[in-house]
Enzyme design. Structure first.
Site, mmCIF file in Angstrom:
data_model
loop_
_atom_site.group_PDB
_atom_site.id
_atom_site.type_symbol
_atom_site.label_atom_id
_atom_site.label_comp_id
_atom_site.label_asym_id
_atom_site.label_seq_id
_atom_site.Cartn_x
_atom_site.Cartn_y
_atom_site.Cartn_z
ATOM 1 N N CYS A 149 0.842 -1.205 0.000
ATOM 2 C CA CYS A 149 0.000 0.000 0.000
ATOM 3 C C CYS A 149 0.878 1.256 0.000
ATOM 4 O O CYS A 149 1.604 1.513 0.965
ATOM 5 C CB CYS A 149 -0.923 -0.019 1.210
ATOM 6 N N CYS A 179 -0.180 3.807 2.679
ATOM 7 C CA CYS A 179 0.259 3.370 4.015
ATOM 8 C C CYS A 179 1.716 3.736 4.256
ATOM 9 O O CYS A 179 2.076 4.211 5.343
ATOM 10 C CB CYS A 179 0.067 1.856 4.155
#
Length: 268
Positions: free
Chosen positions: A157, A160
């Site tokens: 991600c 993230c």
């Protein structure tokens, strides 16, 4: 005639002397200019001297007296130089060598580049792995009586990874009063928690009170103040958080790469 010659025989042997002497005058004897007498080596005529001293002779030699200093006219190059000098003096600015200015600019650029590099290293030096190592296991967080922030994430991600430094900074401020838990959505161990908290996009931050009840969640890329204000409200024990449901740009949880749990005790 013969009688006179015989009467003075001795006089015939005397040298002959003329009765008059020839004295040359300047009019009768013309010598070269270099051999003239001092009285005759006077200054040249005024017209000739003027021609030797002046660039442009005056057609009327009577009106203007001769001058010993030559008269020169400024050329176009001299005019440009004088104009540039006058403009520099009138401007009042101090001129610096170009090499000195370039050297200063190079030094300032180098310092700025080093500062930017160091600041980037300080801000983005935290990784998801660092957050995972510092995180508290989920089971422990649900039993120690402290409010909890649960982050659902994945290693692939991008959002993230981008928010990892902000999460780390907030965690360092409140880690003594708030639990921080990291749950990897690729781990099949957390299938029940994914359904319980309704995780559809990551990063997904769930804010739980001291009893484990969810007060709200924040999803995706958002300013750090949303996370900070919510965590501060949990730490102070408030009944609600200021940002209960906010969604930003996120990565879909459907793209998760499911893998089996190697260690059942793992919370990653």
């Amino acid at each position: 005639m013969a009688t006179r010659a015989a009467a003075s025989p001795i006089g015939l042997h005397r040298p002959f002397r003329p009765s008059f002497q020839f004295r040359p005058t300047p009019q009768t004897l013309q010598l070269p200019r270099t051999f003239l007498l001092p009285s005759q080596t006077t200054a040249p005529p005024r017209s000739l001297r003027r021609l030797a001293c002046q660039k442009n002779p005056n057609p009327n030699p009577i009106d203007s007296p001769p001058s010993d200093n030559p008269i020169t006219e400024p050329g176009p190059v001299e005019d440009k130089i004088s104009e540039a000098t006058n403009s520099t003096k009138n401007s009042g600015f101090v001129e610096f060598p170009n090499k000195s200015i370039n050297r200063r600019i190079a030094v300032a650029s180098s310092v700025g580049a080093v500062g930017l590099f160091l600041s980037g290293r300080l801000d983005f030096g935290v990784s998801l792995k660092d957050l995972t190592v510092a995180a508290i296991p989920y089971e422990k967080a649900m039993s120690n009586g402290m409010p909890t922030v649960v982050e659902f994430y994945a290693d692939w991600c991008e959002v993230c990874r981008e928010l990892a430094p902000d999460v780390y900074n907030v965690e360092q401020q409140y880690k003594d009063r708030v639990n921080f838990v990291m749950l990897n959505v690729d781990n099949t161990k957390w299938e029940q928690e994914l359904d319980e908290f309704g995780v559809e996009g990551i990063p997904h931050f769930a804010f739980l009170d001291r009893n484990g009840n969810e007060e709200g969640n924040v999803v995706g890329r958002l300013p750090r103040k949303y996370l900070l204000e919510n965590v501060d409200a949990l730490a102070r024990g408030e009944a609600s958080i200021p940002h209960a449901r906010v969604v930003g740009q996120y990565s879909s949880a459907e793209a998760r790469k499911v893998h089996r749990v190697v260690d059942p005790r793992s919370h990653g």
